[in-house]
Design a protein around this motif. Structure first.
Motif, PDB file in Angstrom:
ATOM      1  N   PRO A  34     -11.666  50.209  22.373  1.00  0.00           N
ATOM      2  CA  PRO A  34     -11.403  49.198  21.353  1.00  0.00           C
ATOM      3  C   PRO A  34     -10.143  48.393  21.645  1.00  0.00           C
ATOM      4  CG  PRO A  34     -11.259  51.425  20.434  1.00  0.00           C
ATOM      5  CD  PRO A  34     -11.849  51.541  21.776  1.00  0.00           C
ATOM      6  N   ASP A  35      -9.122  49.028  22.198  1.00  0.00           N
ATOM      7  CA  ASP A  35      -7.890  48.296  22.503  1.00  0.00           C
ATOM      8  C   ASP A  35      -8.158  47.097  23.408  1.00  0.00           C
ATOM      9  OD1 ASP A  35      -6.288  49.855  20.977  1.00  0.00           O
ATOM     10  OD2 ASP A  35      -5.289  50.911  22.606  1.00  0.00           O
ATOM     11  N   ARG A  36      -9.042  47.280  24.371  1.00  0.00           N
ATOM     12  CA  ARG A  36      -9.344  46.172  25.274  1.00  0.00           C
ATOM     13  C   ARG A  36      -9.959  45.002  24.510  1.00  0.00           C
ATOM     14  NH1 ARG A  36      -9.772  50.048  29.372  1.00  0.00           N
ATOM     15  NH2 ARG A  36     -11.714  50.914  28.563  1.00  0.00           N
ATOM     16  N   ILE A  37     -10.911  45.320  23.654  1.00  0.00           N
ATOM     17  CA  ILE A  37     -11.536  44.263  22.854  1.00  0.00           C
ATOM     18  C   ILE A  37     -10.501  43.584  21.969  1.00  0.00           C
ATOM     19  CG2 ILE A  37     -13.269  43.789  21.082  1.00  0.00           C
ATOM     20  CD1 ILE A  37     -14.834  46.192  22.100  1.00  0.00           C
ATOM     21  N   LEU A  38      -9.680  44.391  21.329  1.00  0.00           N
ATOM     22  CA  LEU A  38      -8.696  43.867  20.391  1.00  0.00           C
ATOM     23  C   LEU A  38      -7.738  42.897  21.079  1.00  0.00           C
ATOM     24  CD1 LEU A  38      -8.038  47.241  18.575  1.00  0.00           C
ATOM     25  CD2 LEU A  38      -8.741  45.151  17.416  1.00  0.00           C
ATOM     26  N   THR A  39      -7.159  43.306  22.190  1.00  0.00           N
ATOM     27  CA  THR A  39      -6.208  42.419  22.864  1.00  0.00           C
ATOM     28  C   THR A  39      -6.874  41.125  23.272  1.00  0.00           C
ATOM     29  OG1 THR A  39      -6.187  44.385  24.273  1.00  0.00           O
ATOM     30  CG2 THR A  39      -4.112  43.219  24.002  1.00  0.00           C
ATOM     31  N   SER A  40      -8.113  41.204  23.693  1.00  0.00           N
ATOM     32  CA  SER A  40      -8.805  39.986  24.107  1.00  0.00           C
ATOM     33  C   SER A  40      -8.993  39.039  22.928  1.00  0.00           C
ATOM     34  CB  SER A  40     -10.169  40.323  24.719  1.00  0.00           C
ATOM     35  OG  SER A  40     -11.117  40.577  23.699  1.00  0.00           O
ATOM     36  N   GLN A  41      -8.940  39.553  21.728  1.00  0.00           N
ATOM     37  CA  GLN A  41      -9.136  38.719  20.545  1.00  0.00           C
ATOM     38  C   GLN A  41      -7.821  38.425  19.828  1.00  0.00           C
ATOM     39  OE1 GLN A  41     -12.467  38.435  18.663  1.00  0.00           O
ATOM     40  NE2 GLN A  41     -13.637  39.166  20.426  1.00  0.00           N
ATOM     41  N   GLY A  42      -6.730  38.902  20.397  1.00  0.00           N
ATOM     42  CA  GLY A  42      -5.438  38.658  19.775  1.00  0.00           C
ATOM     43  C   GLY A  42      -5.119  39.577  18.616  1.00  0.00           C
ATOM     44  N   ALA A  56     -17.490  41.984   9.914  1.00  0.00           N
ATOM     45  CA  ALA A  56     -18.404  43.092  10.172  1.00  0.00           C
ATOM     46  C   ALA A  56     -18.840  43.100  11.629  1.00  0.00           C
ATOM     47  CB  ALA A  56     -19.617  42.988   9.248  1.00  0.00           C
ATOM     48  N   THR A  57     -18.983  41.904  12.187  1.00  0.00           N
ATOM     49  CA  THR A  57     -19.379  41.814  13.595  1.00  0.00           C
ATOM     50  C   THR A  57     -18.320  42.413  14.517  1.00  0.00           C
ATOM     51  OG1 THR A  57     -20.641  39.801  13.152  1.00  0.00           O
ATOM     52  CG2 THR A  57     -20.023  40.227  15.438  1.00  0.00           C
ATOM     53  N   LEU A  58     -17.070  42.035  14.268  1.00  0.00           N
ATOM     54  CA  LEU A  58     -15.994  42.585  15.095  1.00  0.00           C
ATOM     55  C   LEU A  58     -15.886  44.089  14.885  1.00  0.00           C
ATOM     56  CD1 LEU A  58     -13.671  42.419  17.028  1.00  0.00           C
ATOM     57  CD2 LEU A  58     -12.177  41.702  15.157  1.00  0.00           C
ATOM     58  N   GLU A  59     -15.957  44.496  13.641  1.00  0.00           N
ATOM     59  CA  GLU A  59     -15.853  45.934  13.356  1.00  0.00           C
ATOM     60  C   GLU A  59     -16.937  46.684  14.112  1.00  0.00           C
ATOM     61  OE1 GLU A  59     -15.948  49.785  11.970  1.00  0.00           O
ATOM     62  OE2 GLU A  59     -17.672  48.466  11.722  1.00  0.00           O
ATOM     63  N   ARG A  60     -18.117  46.129  14.143  1.00  0.00           N
ATOM     64  CA  ARG A  60     -19.215  46.801  14.819  1.00  0.00           C
ATOM     65  C   ARG A  60     -18.962  46.891  16.316  1.00  0.00           C
ATOM     66  NH1 ARG A  60     -23.169  43.432  13.393  1.00  0.00           N
ATOM     67  NH2 ARG A  60     -22.670  43.728  11.190  1.00  0.00           N
ATOM     68  N   ALA A  61     -18.411  45.820  16.872  1.00  0.00           N
ATOM     69  CA  ALA A  61     -18.131  45.825  18.310  1.00  0.00           C
ATOM     70  C   ALA A  61     -17.095  46.894  18.648  1.00  0.00           C
ATOM     71  CB  ALA A  61     -17.634  44.447  18.753  1.00  0.00           C
ATOM     72  N   LEU A  62     -16.025  46.935  17.858  1.00  0.00           N
ATOM     73  CA  LEU A  62     -14.963  47.916  18.085  1.00  0.00           C
ATOM     74  C   LEU A  62     -15.502  49.319  17.922  1.00  0.00           C
ATOM     75  CD1 LEU A  62     -12.172  46.168  16.011  1.00  0.00           C
ATOM     76  CD2 LEU A  62     -12.262  46.373  18.504  1.00  0.00           C
ATOM     77  N   SER A  63     -16.174  49.499  16.829  1.00  0.00           N
ATOM     78  CA  SER A  63     -16.678  50.821  16.487  1.00  0.00           C
ATOM     79  C   SER A  63     -17.723  51.280  17.491  1.00  0.00           C
ATOM     80  CB  SER A  63     -17.245  50.747  15.075  1.00  0.00           C
ATOM     81  OG  SER A  63     -18.294  51.616  14.889  1.00  0.00           O
ATOM     82  N   GLU A  64     -18.509  50.348  17.975  1.00  0.00           N
ATOM     83  CA  GLU A  64     -19.545  50.732  18.941  1.00  0.00           C
ATOM     84  C   GLU A  64     -18.932  51.173  20.256  1.00  0.00           C
ATOM     85  OE1 GLU A  64     -22.507  52.213  20.332  1.00  0.00           O
ATOM     86  OE2 GLU A  64     -22.548  51.535  18.246  1.00  0.00           O
TER      87      GLU A  64
END
Lengths: 182, 182
Positions: A53-61, A129-137
């Motif tokens: 999830p950290d990777r996704i998060l940083t890419s999204q700021g 919800a979309t972002l949450e799903r991506a992180l959570s997935e």
DNA sequence: CATTTTATGTCAGCCTTGTTGACATTCCAA
DNA sequence: TTGGAATGTCAACAAGGCTGACATAAAATG
């Protein structure tokens, strides 16, 4: 004393845990070295746990704090700010900073409470919800792999130990997930 | 489909973990809800895991980063800075800041390498070892309590799942503890 | 109704700990 | 001798904790 483990603590003389079948060398799991390995395992595993999830998060700021907020808002739709504060264990200023950006970016909606108009009820928007799903997935995928590799019995033990490691008040928050609508 | 768990992932059709005894409802441990509970358990347990040493650290003007450095220097006496960087997974600048204060405060000693004089070998001083012991004892006490409450079987499972959750390179670092002199 | 308490938000400032980039030093090895 | 590796250091920045102070609205309480 051949297999008897060396123990350092005083303690109230072995209060016999639930799964402590036979006596003797079972105490090995309380050895200082065993405990130390457990400590390092927690440290390293937690890194892996947050890596994806950290990777996704940083890419999204965003940061880990945003993830936590999204997670718990998703877990309990309509939760209040105070509630979230208690679960996350941070100050309102700290949470507010995170929450503000999420609301500005349209990931979270803050509605005035219906019964108590001082409260704000928090909801994920479709985008949130979309972002949450991506992180959570991403996170679930790793945990699923670990679960699959370790097997059901190991998973049960995993959860038992983790639960025993929590602070008492927190454990109740943790357990409220049982009341969740699937 | 009575007890059959609802699974969301595609995956390579259940690669049969080691402990997966009988088929069927055992897949419940891979349910999305089960995975989610595991995720929250990690989050809350990690908070408990760090709570006790954190209290000591703040009272002494240090942070979690200092604890990690002390821990791994203690674990492998004479480790090099580069080695520590790899294990801790931070930048040298970040580590250096922490290391500098520890050296200034006389908790860590940095000796020039004997074979390669570019390297620095790191050791705890008596004072450093004392603090490390205090931190580690606080953390061990909690883990010991959790282990005792959960029992040996649970502990084995706990460790299996955690190990499976680590990144691959990290897992090797984790396993080097076996080579440790007691 | 007046007062107090609660829930929330916000501003300002501080700390730790992570990051990059640039640059110096030392010294092994080709 | 020279390139590169290991280390250290300076500067600047960001995230995300924290405290303290203050504002507002609404509920609760006298």
């Amino acid at each position: 004393m051949p297999l008897r483990a060396k123990r350092t603590t005083a303690g109230e003389d072995m209060a016999e845990g639930p799964n402590n079948a036979s006596g003797g060398e079972n105490l090995l799991f309380l050895t200082d070295e065993q405990i130390r390995k457990g400590i390092e395992a927690m440290f390293f595993a937690y890194r892996g746990f947050t890596a994806d999830p950290d990777r996704i998060l940083t890419s999204q700021g965003y940061g880990r704090a945003h993830h936590r907020a999204l997670h718990f808002i998703n877990r309990t739709h309509g939760t209040t700010v105070n509630n979230l504060l208690a679960v996350l264990g941070v100050t309102k200023q700290s949470l507010n900073r995170v929450l503000r950006t999420l609301i500005e970016d349209g990931l979270v909606e803050s509605r005035i409470g219906r019964t108590d108009r001082r409260e704000r009820n928090l909801y994920l928007t479709a985008e949130g919800a979309t972002l949450e799903r991506a992180l959570s997935e991403a996170q679930r995928e790793r945990m699923r792999a670990a679960y699959r590799a370790a097997g059901p019995q190991a998973v049960a033990g995993f959860r038992q130990v983790l639960e025993a490691m929590m602070d008492d008040e927190i454990r109740t928050h943790y357990k409220t997930i049982k009341d969740r609508r699937t």
